[in-house]
Every structure is written in C-alpha cells, then in structure tokens.
Design a protein around this motif. Sequence first.
Motif, PDB file in Angstrom:
ATOM      1  N   HIS A  53    -115.354  78.229 -74.082  1.00  0.00           N
ATOM      2  CA  HIS A  53    -113.962  78.336 -73.686  1.00  0.00           C
ATOM      3  C   HIS A  53    -113.694  77.581 -72.385  1.00  0.00           C
ATOM      4  O   HIS A  53    -114.573  77.446 -71.541  1.00  0.00           O
ATOM      5  N   VAL A  54    -112.459  77.117 -72.227  1.00  0.00           N
ATOM      6  CA  VAL A  54    -112.033  76.570 -70.945  1.00  0.00           C
ATOM      7  C   VAL A  54    -111.788  77.745 -70.009  1.00  0.00           C
ATOM      8  O   VAL A  54    -111.025  78.661 -70.334  1.00  0.00           O
ATOM      9  N   ASN A  55    -112.435  77.755 -68.865  1.00  0.00           N
ATOM     10  CA  ASN A  55    -112.326  78.865 -67.925  1.00  0.00           C
ATOM     11  C   ASN A  55    -111.939  78.394 -66.539  1.00  0.00           C
ATOM     12  O   ASN A  55    -112.298  77.293 -66.118  1.00  0.00           O
ATOM     13  N   VAL A  56    -111.208  79.267 -65.830  1.00  0.00           N
ATOM     14  CA  VAL A  56    -110.827  79.013 -64.444  1.00  0.00           C
ATOM     15  C   VAL A  56    -111.539  80.040 -63.572  1.00  0.00           C
ATOM     16  O   VAL A  56    -111.471  81.243 -63.831  1.00  0.00           O
ATOM     17  N   TYR A  57    -112.225  79.567 -62.541  1.00  0.00           N
ATOM     18  CA  TYR A  57    -112.952  80.434 -61.619  1.00  0.00           C
ATOM     19  C   TYR A  57    -112.386  80.287 -60.208  1.00  0.00           C
ATOM     20  O   TYR A  57    -111.910  79.198 -59.866  1.00  0.00           O
ATOM     21  N   PRO A  58    -112.421  81.367 -59.396  1.00  0.00           N
ATOM     22  CA  PRO A  58    -113.028  82.668 -59.663  1.00  0.00           C
ATOM     23  C   PRO A  58    -112.177  83.530 -60.579  1.00  0.00           C
ATOM     24  O   PRO A  58    -110.995  83.277 -60.780  1.00  0.00           O
ATOM     25  N   LYS A  59    -112.813  84.572 -61.124  1.00  0.00           N
ATOM     26  CA  LYS A  59    -112.117  85.508 -61.995  1.00  0.00           C
ATOM     27  C   LYS A  59    -111.374  86.578 -61.198  1.00  0.00           C
ATOM     28  O   LYS A  59    -110.562  87.305 -61.765  1.00  0.00           O
ATOM     29  N   GLU A  60    -111.691  86.688 -59.903  1.00  0.00           N
ATOM     30  CA  GLU A  60    -110.988  87.622 -59.027  1.00  0.00           C
ATOM     31  C   GLU A  60    -110.616  86.905 -57.736  1.00  0.00           C
ATOM     32  O   GLU A  60    -111.396  86.110 -57.208  1.00  0.00           O
ATOM     33  N   ALA A  61    -109.419  87.172 -57.229  1.00  0.00           N
ATOM     34  CA  ALA A  61    -108.957  86.578 -55.988  1.00  0.00           C
ATOM     35  C   ALA A  61    -108.077  87.595 -55.264  1.00  0.00           C
ATOM     36  O   ALA A  61    -107.769  88.661 -55.813  1.00  0.00           O
ATOM     37  N   THR A  62    -107.671  87.270 -54.033  1.00  0.00           N
ATOM     38  CA  THR A  62    -106.890  88.219 -53.248  1.00  0.00           C
ATOM     39  C   THR A  62    -105.447  87.763 -53.090  1.00  0.00           C
ATOM     40  O   THR A  62    -105.143  86.567 -53.109  1.00  0.00           O
ATOM     41  N   THR A  63    -104.563  88.721 -52.917  1.00  0.00           N
ATOM     42  CA  THR A  63    -103.134  88.449 -52.795  1.00  0.00           C
ATOM     43  C   THR A  63    -102.838  87.593 -51.562  1.00  0.00           C
ATOM     44  O   THR A  63    -103.411  87.780 -50.499  1.00  0.00           O
ATOM     45  N   GLY A  64    -101.929  86.644 -51.746  1.00  0.00           N
ATOM     46  CA  GLY A  64    -101.443  85.851 -50.629  1.00  0.00           C
ATOM     47  C   GLY A  64    -102.409  84.870 -50.015  1.00  0.00           C
ATOM     48  O   GLY A  64    -102.070  84.199 -49.042  1.00  0.00           O
ATOM     49  N   SER A  65    -103.613  84.735 -50.550  1.00  0.00           N
ATOM     50  CA  SER A  65    -104.609  83.845 -49.948  1.00  0.00           C
ATOM     51  C   SER A  65    -104.580  82.466 -50.600  1.00  0.00           C
ATOM     52  O   SER A  65    -104.057  82.281 -51.701  1.00  0.00           O
ATOM     53  N   TYR A  66    -105.147  81.495 -49.885  1.00  0.00           N
ATOM     54  CA  TYR A  66    -105.353  80.166 -50.459  1.00  0.00           C
ATOM     55  C   TYR A  66    -106.730  80.166 -51.103  1.00  0.00           C
ATOM     56  O   TYR A  66    -107.732  80.425 -50.436  1.00  0.00           O
ATOM     57  N   GLU A  67    -106.778  79.874 -52.388  1.00  0.00           N
ATOM     58  CA  GLU A  67    -108.025  79.984 -53.151  1.00  0.00           C
ATOM     59  C   GLU A  67    -108.428  78.634 -53.730  1.00  0.00           C
ATOM     60  O   GLU A  67    -107.585  77.869 -54.210  1.00  0.00           O
ATOM     61  N   LYS A  68    -109.717  78.340 -53.652  1.00  0.00           N
ATOM     62  CA  LYS A  68    -110.257  77.160 -54.315  1.00  0.00           C
ATOM     63  C   LYS A  68    -110.560  77.532 -55.759  1.00  0.00           C
ATOM     64  O   LYS A  68    -111.436  78.356 -56.028  1.00  0.00           O
ATOM     65  N   TYR A  69    -109.859  76.936 -56.692  1.00  0.00           N
ATOM     66  CA  TYR A  69    -110.056  77.225 -58.112  1.00  0.00           C
ATOM     67  C   TYR A  69    -110.795  76.069 -58.788  1.00  0.00           C
ATOM     68  O   TYR A  69    -110.591  74.897 -58.452  1.00  0.00           O
ATOM     69  N   LYS A  97    -118.235  63.904 -72.782  1.00  0.00           N
ATOM     70  CA  LYS A  97    -118.916  63.709 -74.050  1.00  0.00           C
ATOM     71  C   LYS A  97    -119.329  65.040 -74.687  1.00  0.00           C
ATOM     72  O   LYS A  97    -119.310  66.079 -74.038  1.00  0.00           O
ATOM     73  N   ALA A  98    -119.726  64.970 -75.953  1.00  0.00           N
ATOM     74  CA  ALA A  98    -120.204  66.152 -76.679  1.00  0.00           C
ATOM     75  C   ALA A  98    -121.393  66.762 -75.943  1.00  0.00           C
ATOM     76  O   ALA A  98    -122.250  66.041 -75.404  1.00  0.00           O
ATOM     77  N   HIS A  99    -121.426  68.095 -75.894  1.00  0.00           N
ATOM     78  CA  HIS A  99    -122.492  68.871 -75.249  1.00  0.00           C
ATOM     79  C   HIS A  99    -122.471  68.742 -73.721  1.00  0.00           C
ATOM     80  O   HIS A  99    -123.422  69.142 -73.049  1.00  0.00           O
ATOM     81  N   GLU A 100    -121.385  68.196 -73.166  1.00  0.00           N
ATOM     82  CA  GLU A 100    -121.247  68.102 -71.730  1.00  0.00           C
ATOM     83  C   GLU A 100    -120.042  68.928 -71.278  1.00  0.00           C
ATOM     84  O   GLU A 100    -119.254  69.393 -72.086  1.00  0.00           O
ATOM     85  N   PHE A 101    -119.941  69.119 -69.956  1.00  0.00           N
ATOM     86  CA  PHE A 101    -118.752  69.773 -69.421  1.00  0.00           C
ATOM     87  C   PHE A 101    -118.366  69.103 -68.113  1.00  0.00           C
ATOM     88  O   PHE A 101    -119.160  68.396 -67.491  1.00  0.00           O
ATOM     89  N   GLN A 102    -117.122  69.319 -67.720  1.00  0.00           N
ATOM     90  CA  GLN A 102    -116.613  68.759 -66.471  1.00  0.00           C
ATOM     91  C   GLN A 102    -115.882  69.858 -65.708  1.00  0.00           C
ATOM     92  O   GLN A 102    -115.279  70.744 -66.325  1.00  0.00           O
ATOM     93  N   GLU A 103    -115.933  69.811 -64.381  1.00  0.00           N
ATOM     94  CA  GLU A 103    -115.218  70.780 -63.561  1.00  0.00           C
ATOM     95  C   GLU A 103    -114.156  70.069 -62.722  1.00  0.00           C
ATOM     96  O   GLU A 103    -114.425  69.032 -62.110  1.00  0.00           O
ATOM     97  N   PHE A 104    -112.958  70.642 -62.726  1.00  0.00           N
ATOM     98  CA  PHE A 104    -111.827  70.113 -61.980  1.00  0.00           C
ATOM     99  C   PHE A 104    -111.438  71.154 -60.925  1.00  0.00           C
ATOM    100  O   PHE A 104    -111.323  72.337 -61.246  1.00  0.00           O
ATOM    101  N   THR A 105    -111.231  70.706 -59.697  1.00  0.00           N
ATOM    102  CA  THR A 105    -111.014  71.641 -58.592  1.00  0.00           C
ATOM    103  C   THR A 105    -109.673  71.406 -57.901  1.00  0.00           C
ATOM    104  O   THR A 105    -109.254  70.266 -57.707  1.00  0.00           O
TER     105      THR A 105
END
Length: 207
Positions: A26-42, A101-109
């Motif tokens: 699945h395509v996932n966005v991390y972190p799975k938990e964050a805090t209100t009003g903060s600037y978060e690196k996703y 490519k197939a069997h690979e993954f990429q992360e976007f921040t």
Amino acid sequence: MKMKKWMSSVLVAGAVLTLATAAQAHVNVYPKEATTGSYEKYTVRVPVEKDVNTTKVKLEFPAGVKVNSVQPIPGWTYEFEKDKDGVNTALVWTATEGGIKAHEFQEFTFVGANPKEEGQVAWKAYQTYANGEVVEWTGDKDSKTPASVTTIKAGVGEAGHEHGQEQKPATAPAGEAASAGSNNTLPLVLSGLALLISIVGLFRKKA
C-alpha cells in the motif's frame, strides 16, 4: 494426523505472510501519529506492485493540513495543485528518468502544519503507471486500496504562541521513515516465528 496438523500450520503461516506482504504494498504516509498544531515532516512511501514502472504520484492534503514545503528528489519534478483561493491542496510528483521500477519503492518528503484539533486525517493518493493505469488509494481501511491515515493527538504545537513562546518546526526524528519500514516487517517476523514454534512442537510430540 500429525502431518495434517503440520500442513495446517504451514497454511496458516502462509496466509499471514500473504496478508503482511499485501499491507506493505500500500501507499503509506508516515508518521502514523502526529501532534496538533505542529510542523511535521511527512514521508510518502510508494511501492510498485506491478511489472510496470510508476511514473506519477499525486497526494491530496487532508482538510486542516497546510503544506508549503517539499524536498526535491533527483529524477522527479513536483508541482502543487491549488484551489481558487491559491491554497495548496495536493502535490504531484512526475518522473523524469523512468520512475519507480517493479519490486522497488520511492519515498517523497514534505513538511506540513497539522490541524489544531485532534482526530484522524486521511491522505488520498493516486499512483499512475507507465501504461496509463491509475490506482486510487482513497478507500477505507478495509478496502483493497485504502487511504493512509494519520492520527493527530494533543500536543504543544502552536499553543506556544499563546504564551509568547517561539514556535519551532517539529520534524520527525531522524531515521523515522526507516524505522517505519522495519515496523512493516514485524508481521513477517511474527508469522515466521509462529511457524517455527508449530514445527518444533510437532517434532517434540513425535519424539
């Protein structure tokens, strides 16, 4: 009889492994938990589950999440989509050198400002393949193509402004994206241990 029990254990472990592998696709966005009003690196993790390259990824921002900063990636361009008021509503990454490519993954921040209210936010993603097929990761958690969800919990965040404190961007701890990947392998490890314990138990009974 013992052989049937052994085969049952193998089938159960195999089913668990299959489910764990599917979850990782699945395509996932991390972190799975964050805090209100903060600037978060996703971090958006995009795996390829077909034999065709992924050439474009679009991520829609949940209501209440403001995004204005993105990390550039070699081999990819990015573009913000905006509403009629000029507010960023989505990010679109487009491959310039073949894509994932197939069997690979990429992360976007990127960095986003979280809502001030607690709750859950869903990240709708659209994965485009080189053959034109688009997989929409927009469903609920029990669907085949679920949207990734982040739980927003109470935290200091922008509340510091109310007390005259300086607001500092709160980014994810170093290596969090990598640790999230290791957490994804936990089901595989547990299922393997369960299979091993079952086999050892059968041989002990036979002895």
